[in-house]
Scaffold this motif. Structure first.
Motif, short mmCIF file in Angstrom:
data_model
loop_
_atom_site.label_atom_id
_atom_site.label_comp_id
_atom_site.label_asym_id
_atom_site.label_seq_id
_atom_site.Cartn_x
_atom_site.Cartn_y
_atom_site.Cartn_z
N ALA A 113 -28.66 -3.26 40.19
CA ALA A 113 -29.96 -2.85 39.69
C ALA A 113 -30.59 -1.57 40.82
O ALA A 113 -30.57 -2.19 41.86
N GLU A 114 -30.96 -0.44 40.26
CA GLU A 114 -31.66 0.44 40.99
C GLU A 114 -32.99 0.45 41.13
O GLU A 114 -33.64 1.23 41.72
N ARG A 115 -33.64 -0.30 40.24
CA ARG A 115 -35.09 -0.12 39.88
C ARG A 115 -35.68 -1.30 40.20
O ARG A 115 -35.18 -2.48 40.12
N PRO A 116 -36.96 -1.40 40.85
CA PRO A 116 -37.70 -2.66 41.08
C PRO A 116 -38.04 -3.45 39.74
O PRO A 116 -38.01 -4.55 39.84
N LYS A 117 -38.25 -2.70 38.62
CA LYS A 117 -38.55 -3.31 37.52
C LYS A 117 -37.51 -3.30 36.48
O LYS A 117 -37.38 -2.66 35.44
N GLU A 118 -36.30 -3.84 37.07
CA GLU A 118 -35.15 -3.72 36.19
C GLU A 118 -35.25 -4.27 34.79
O GLU A 118 -34.41 -4.18 34.04
N GLY A 119 -35.75 -5.74 34.77
CA GLY A 119 -35.77 -6.40 33.76
C GLY A 119 -34.58 -7.26 33.74
O GLY A 119 -34.00 -7.57 34.69
N ARG A 120 -34.04 -7.46 32.57
CA ARG A 120 -32.91 -8.36 32.29
C ARG A 120 -31.75 -7.47 32.65
O ARG A 120 -31.57 -6.43 32.04
N PRO A 121 -30.67 -7.78 33.39
CA PRO A 121 -29.37 -7.12 33.64
C PRO A 121 -28.43 -7.01 32.76
O PRO A 121 -27.42 -6.39 33.12
#
Length: 327
Positions: free
Chosen positions: A13-21
């Motif tokens: 995951a590259e974003r802080p607010k990735e959500g469900r992966p």
């Protein structure tokens, strides 16, 4: 991969607010279904004709047509794990072979697991604990199947998108606006295309946040009673406010709970991403009634996924307390 299903997992995951992966679909997925660096994992593998294998021949893309054999897409370690729980052969027992993947999907949609393993999710493949008992695996599998059905837009969701709707879903995401001349043109500024780069960028659009109306609160209360929970339990998962999402200055989808609107999968805010590609300037036309209904269905599917989270967390906690030793 005719008739097969895929578990789509983000490698990191590259974003802080990735959500469900992760995501689940019965359609052939694209590399950019989620943010880049995803892996599409088929739950079963279609076997090649024996003759080609015997001759050392590389099979072609369409060689499987007319050949219906499949085998479990499982590592040797997972096969040994299943053998410790049951004597069934996962190559022959499709339900058993898919159980581990559905279990993984259930875990990857559990907020508690994601918060406890945020570093692992953001840097590489996170580890999934495997239940120590067959009963626990079957329970988690059932939850994963429910999540998969909600995620897969080609699967009917009884009581949520088809059949008699459960009360809490009846007023979610309905198309509203003037009784005459209802426009389905999305012109509220949800997206714009950059022709030179051939990409679509999201826009701000028009959203109006508000409290739930009395009718909406009553629908939540009736649905909560049917589920055996309190209305506050539902709003704790959906958010204390709701949002009207505008297609244009007059037409809008009413009552999209704030947690549903903000729901992210693989780095994308699901509903906002859907809207950005259907802005009339991008799409080149108004959306159809079926497409407007699809947005409504996505709202209700996400709302149902949020309501599943307490059961997912309960199951994960049980698995964590008694997991297979090498997992």
């Amino acid at each position: 991969m005719d008739g097969e299903s895929f578990l789509i997992v983000r490698r990191f995951a590259e974003r802080p607010k990735e959500g469900r992966p992760a995501f689940f679909t019965s359609a052939l997925p694209d590399y950019h279904l989620l943010r880049p660096n995803v892996a599409a994992i088929p739950l079963r593998l279609r076997t090649s004709p024996a003759e080609g294998i015997a001759n050392g021949k590389q099979s072609t893309m369409y060689e499987h047509l007319g050949h219906n054999g499949t085998t479990a897409n499982l590592s040797q370690g997972v096969r040994q794990y299943l053998a410790a729980l049951t004597s069934a052969n996962p190559d022959e027992d499709e339900e058993l072979s898919r159980s581990v993947w559905y279990h993984a999907l259930a875990i990857l949609y559990t907020p508690l697991y994601l918060s406890e393993h945020v570093s692992a999710v953001r840097t590489n493949w996170p580890r999934i604990p495997l239940p120590a008992t067959l009963a626990a695996l079957q329970h988690s599998t059932q939850l994963g199947m429910t999540a998969g059905q909600l995620l897969d837009m080609d699967s009917a969701a009884l009581g949520i998108t088809t059949g008699k709707l459960r009360k809490e879903f009846t007023l979610l995401g309905r198309v509203s606006g003037p009784q005459k001349g209802l426009s389905l043109a999305i012109t509220a500024g949800w997206g714009h295309s950059q022709k030179e780069k051939d990409i679509v960028m999201p826009g701000r659009g028009i959203e109006k946040r508000r409290d739930f109306t009395a009718d909406e609160q009553n629908a939540i209360a009736e649905g909560a009673k049917e589920l055996g929970v309190e209305p506050e339990d539902v709003t704790a998962l959906w958010g204390s406010q709701t949002i009207d999402i505008y297609l244009n200055n007059e037409t809008f989808w009413s009552n999209v709970p704030e947690a549903v609107w903000e729901y992210a999968i693989g780095g994308y805010q699901v509903l906002k991403k859907w809207l950005s590609y259907r802005e009339r300037q991008v799409l080149g036309r108004d959306i159809s009634k079926d497409e407007a209904r699809e947005f409504t269905h996505i709202v209700r599917r996400i709302a149902a996924l949020l309501l599943l989270e307490p059961e997912l967390e309960k199951s994960y906690s049980a698995v964590k307390a008694n997991c297979h030793p090498w997992s």
